[in-house]
Design a protein around this motif. Sequence first.
Motif, PDB file in Angstrom:
ATOM      1  N   MET A   3      85.689  69.466 -20.792  1.00  0.00           N
ATOM      2  CA  MET A   3      87.063  69.357 -20.320  1.00  0.00           C
ATOM      3  C   MET A   3      88.012  68.993 -21.462  1.00  0.00           C
ATOM      4  SD  MET A   3      86.532  67.392 -16.653  1.00  0.00           S
ATOM      5  CE  MET A   3      88.260  67.581 -16.153  1.00  0.00           C
ATOM      6  N   VAL A   4      89.156  69.674 -21.498  1.00  0.00           N
ATOM      7  CA  VAL A   4      90.165  69.378 -22.527  1.00  0.00           C
ATOM      8  C   VAL A   4      91.414  68.743 -21.923  1.00  0.00           C
ATOM      9  CG1 VAL A   4      89.342  71.174 -24.072  1.00  0.00           C
ATOM     10  CG2 VAL A   4      91.132  71.713 -22.398  1.00  0.00           C
ATOM     11  N   GLY A   5      91.434  68.597 -20.613  1.00  0.00           N
ATOM     12  CA  GLY A   5      92.559  67.964 -19.947  1.00  0.00           C
ATOM     13  C   GLY A   5      92.237  67.759 -18.484  1.00  0.00           C
ATOM     14  N   ILE A   6      93.018  66.913 -17.828  1.00  0.00           N
ATOM     15  CA  ILE A   6      92.777  66.614 -16.416  1.00  0.00           C
ATOM     16  C   ILE A   6      94.101  66.664 -15.666  1.00  0.00           C
ATOM     17  CG2 ILE A   6      92.990  64.104 -16.742  1.00  0.00           C
ATOM     18  CD1 ILE A   6      90.690  63.828 -14.677  1.00  0.00           C
ATOM     19  N   ALA A   7      94.066  67.252 -14.478  1.00  0.00           N
ATOM     20  CA  ALA A   7      95.285  67.387 -13.681  1.00  0.00           C
ATOM     21  C   ALA A   7      95.631  66.091 -12.954  1.00  0.00           C
ATOM     22  CB  ALA A   7      95.133  68.524 -12.669  1.00  0.00           C
ATOM     23  N   THR A   8      94.603  65.343 -12.568  1.00  0.00           N
ATOM     24  CA  THR A   8      94.779  64.121 -11.786  1.00  0.00           C
ATOM     25  C   THR A   8      95.245  62.971 -12.669  1.00  0.00           C
ATOM     26  OG1 THR A   8      92.971  64.803 -10.341  1.00  0.00           O
ATOM     27  CG2 THR A   8      93.647  62.499 -10.224  1.00  0.00           C
ATOM     28  N   GLU A   9      96.226  62.228 -12.179  1.00  0.00           N
ATOM     29  CA  GLU A   9      96.618  60.989 -12.845  1.00  0.00           C
ATOM     30  C   GLU A   9      95.735  59.873 -12.277  1.00  0.00           C
ATOM     31  OE1 GLU A   9     100.640  58.543 -14.132  1.00  0.00           O
ATOM     32  OE2 GLU A   9     100.767  60.123 -12.624  1.00  0.00           O
ATOM     33  N   LEU A  10      94.780  59.434 -13.063  1.00  0.00           N
ATOM     34  CA  LEU A  10      93.763  58.511 -12.572  1.00  0.00           C
ATOM     35  C   LEU A  10      94.352  57.140 -12.259  1.00  0.00           C
ATOM     36  CD1 LEU A  10      90.887  59.368 -15.089  1.00  0.00           C
ATOM     37  CD2 LEU A  10      91.116  60.142 -12.715  1.00  0.00           C
ATOM     38  N   LYS A  11      93.965  56.614 -11.101  1.00  0.00           N
ATOM     39  CA  LYS A  11      94.363  55.260 -10.732  1.00  0.00           C
ATOM     40  C   LYS A  11      93.552  54.251 -11.534  1.00  0.00           C
ATOM     41  CE  LYS A  11      93.273  56.067  -6.462  1.00  0.00           C
ATOM     42  NZ  LYS A  11      93.038  55.929  -4.995  1.00  0.00           N
ATOM     43  N   THR A  12      94.148  53.109 -11.794  1.00  0.00           N
ATOM     44  CA  THR A  12      93.466  52.077 -12.572  1.00  0.00           C
ATOM     45  C   THR A  12      92.136  51.695 -11.942  1.00  0.00           C
ATOM     46  OG1 THR A  12      95.581  51.186 -13.342  1.00  0.00           O
ATOM     47  CG2 THR A  12      93.660  49.747 -13.521  1.00  0.00           C
ATOM     48  N   ASP A  13      92.121  51.529 -10.624  1.00  0.00           N
ATOM     49  CA  ASP A  13      90.894  51.128  -9.932  1.00  0.00           C
ATOM     50  C   ASP A  13      89.818  52.214  -9.982  1.00  0.00           C
ATOM     51  OD1 ASP A  13      92.071  48.741  -9.305  1.00  0.00           O
ATOM     52  OD2 ASP A  13      92.567  49.290  -7.240  1.00  0.00           O
ATOM     53  N   SER A  14      90.234  53.454 -10.199  1.00  0.00           N
ATOM     54  CA  SER A  14      89.279  54.567 -10.215  1.00  0.00           C
ATOM     55  C   SER A  14      88.568  54.705 -11.547  1.00  0.00           C
ATOM     56  CB  SER A  14      90.010  55.879  -9.895  1.00  0.00           C
ATOM     57  OG  SER A  14      90.600  55.835  -8.628  1.00  0.00           O
ATOM     58  N   LYS A  15      89.196  54.262 -12.602  1.00  0.00           N
ATOM     59  CA  LYS A  15      88.700  54.549 -13.941  1.00  0.00           C
ATOM     60  C   LYS A  15      87.325  53.961 -14.213  1.00  0.00           C
ATOM     61  CE  LYS A  15      93.191  55.213 -16.154  1.00  0.00           C
ATOM     62  NZ  LYS A  15      94.120  54.753 -17.203  1.00  0.00           N
ATOM     63  N   LYS A  16      87.017  52.812 -13.639  1.00  0.00           N
ATOM     64  CA  LYS A  16      85.740  52.167 -13.933  1.00  0.00           C
ATOM     65  C   LYS A  16      84.545  52.983 -13.449  1.00  0.00           C
ATOM     66  CE  LYS A  16      85.476  49.265  -9.771  1.00  0.00           C
ATOM     67  NZ  LYS A  16      85.382  47.876  -9.271  1.00  0.00           N
ATOM     68  N   PHE A  17      84.783  53.900 -12.520  1.00  0.00           N
ATOM     69  CA  PHE A  17      83.699  54.734 -12.011  1.00  0.00           C
ATOM     70  C   PHE A  17      83.457  55.970 -12.871  1.00  0.00           C
ATOM     71  CE2 PHE A  17      85.409  52.468  -8.326  1.00  0.00           C
ATOM     72  CZ  PHE A  17      84.253  51.944  -7.758  1.00  0.00           C
ATOM     73  N   LEU A  18      84.323  56.205 -13.831  1.00  0.00           N
ATOM     74  CA  LEU A  18      84.277  57.420 -14.631  1.00  0.00           C
ATOM     75  C   LEU A  18      84.017  57.085 -16.093  1.00  0.00           C
ATOM     76  CD1 LEU A  18      87.451  59.049 -13.031  1.00  0.00           C
ATOM     77  CD2 LEU A  18      85.058  59.485 -12.411  1.00  0.00           C
TER      78      LEU A  18
END
Length: 342
Positions: free
Chosen positions: A69-84
């Motif tokens: 992946m070179v980019g992402i469409a979704t603006e990740l929520k702070t709480d979501s980032k720890k799972f990724l």
Amino acid sequence: MFTINQHRRRFIKTLFVGFSCLSLPSIVFSQSTQSLIIRTGILNKIPQRILSAGFVSDLLLIALCPEKMVGIATELKTDSKKFLSEQIQNLPHIGRIAGRASTAPVEKIVNLNADLIVDAGNVSETFLSSAKKISKQTQLPYFIVSGKLTDSAQQFTQLGELLQQPTRAKALADLSDEILTKTYQLCATDNLNVYLARGADGLETALKGAIHTEVLDWLGLQNVANGAGEKKLARVSMEQLLQWQPDLILTQDTNFYQHSQQHALWQNLTAVKNQRVFLAPSLPFNWLDSPPGVNRLLGCVWLAYKLKPTVLSQQNAYDLVQRYFRLFYGYEISSNNTSPHF
């Protein structure tokens, strides 16, 4: 019913003929699915730099090939980032490429030097027209797979073949198939009337047949908003809800969930009185909808367990969720860090 390999050879033959024969039309359809390739640009190698066109395709690529992946469409929520993974967290936010909600300028797309754009959704005339326009402007091949819940396994199979990652694609497709098989029409004989409450006030809903209600439909639940209008989403009144008196209310909005417990008017609904208002988990992405992607497989498991715990036990449901997080997100959950709503 859920066999994912039966159309593979026909699909791949169609797809790669489209790549190698420049005299063919620039749009090549699979004969058995809604997948297609728009070939304005030339794709004569295995794509190494892939750009996701929207929120649904983000989830496919995060699961299958995050390293490409070179980019992402979704603006990740702070709480979501720890799972990724950090790799996903550090991707540039491009915004949605195609459709009415497009926010990514063409110059920004071109500067990413991608080999391929991947999208997922309902292959309508409008959707196709937008994809063709982007492909022509960027001179990039544009690959689309059907975004329906029932096509979850096929999405991975087809994309995995295109990217020549069949082993990982098979693992993702197999788990998708397992979840769909174990939850299909599990509540069909219960005659449960359900209302999907959207928004902070809970008075927006999705009509039967909308992509937003595919989890409900898959489990065999009866949407009380069937026939409330012709649009896929509709506003309803409290008076209408009082007439419907749903057995169950589902929501993804924390504000509405709290509102329904506190506001006197909502207490007139049987579902609220009986404490049958369920707040769906939302991390790292909503489990029922928003986006309507493979994240909804988790919604199938969660709702099946909530409604039919004697059929899908807590241990079995937890096992599916744990395997999903491990395979799709690379995240290991335990009894201490799984969703509190599970």
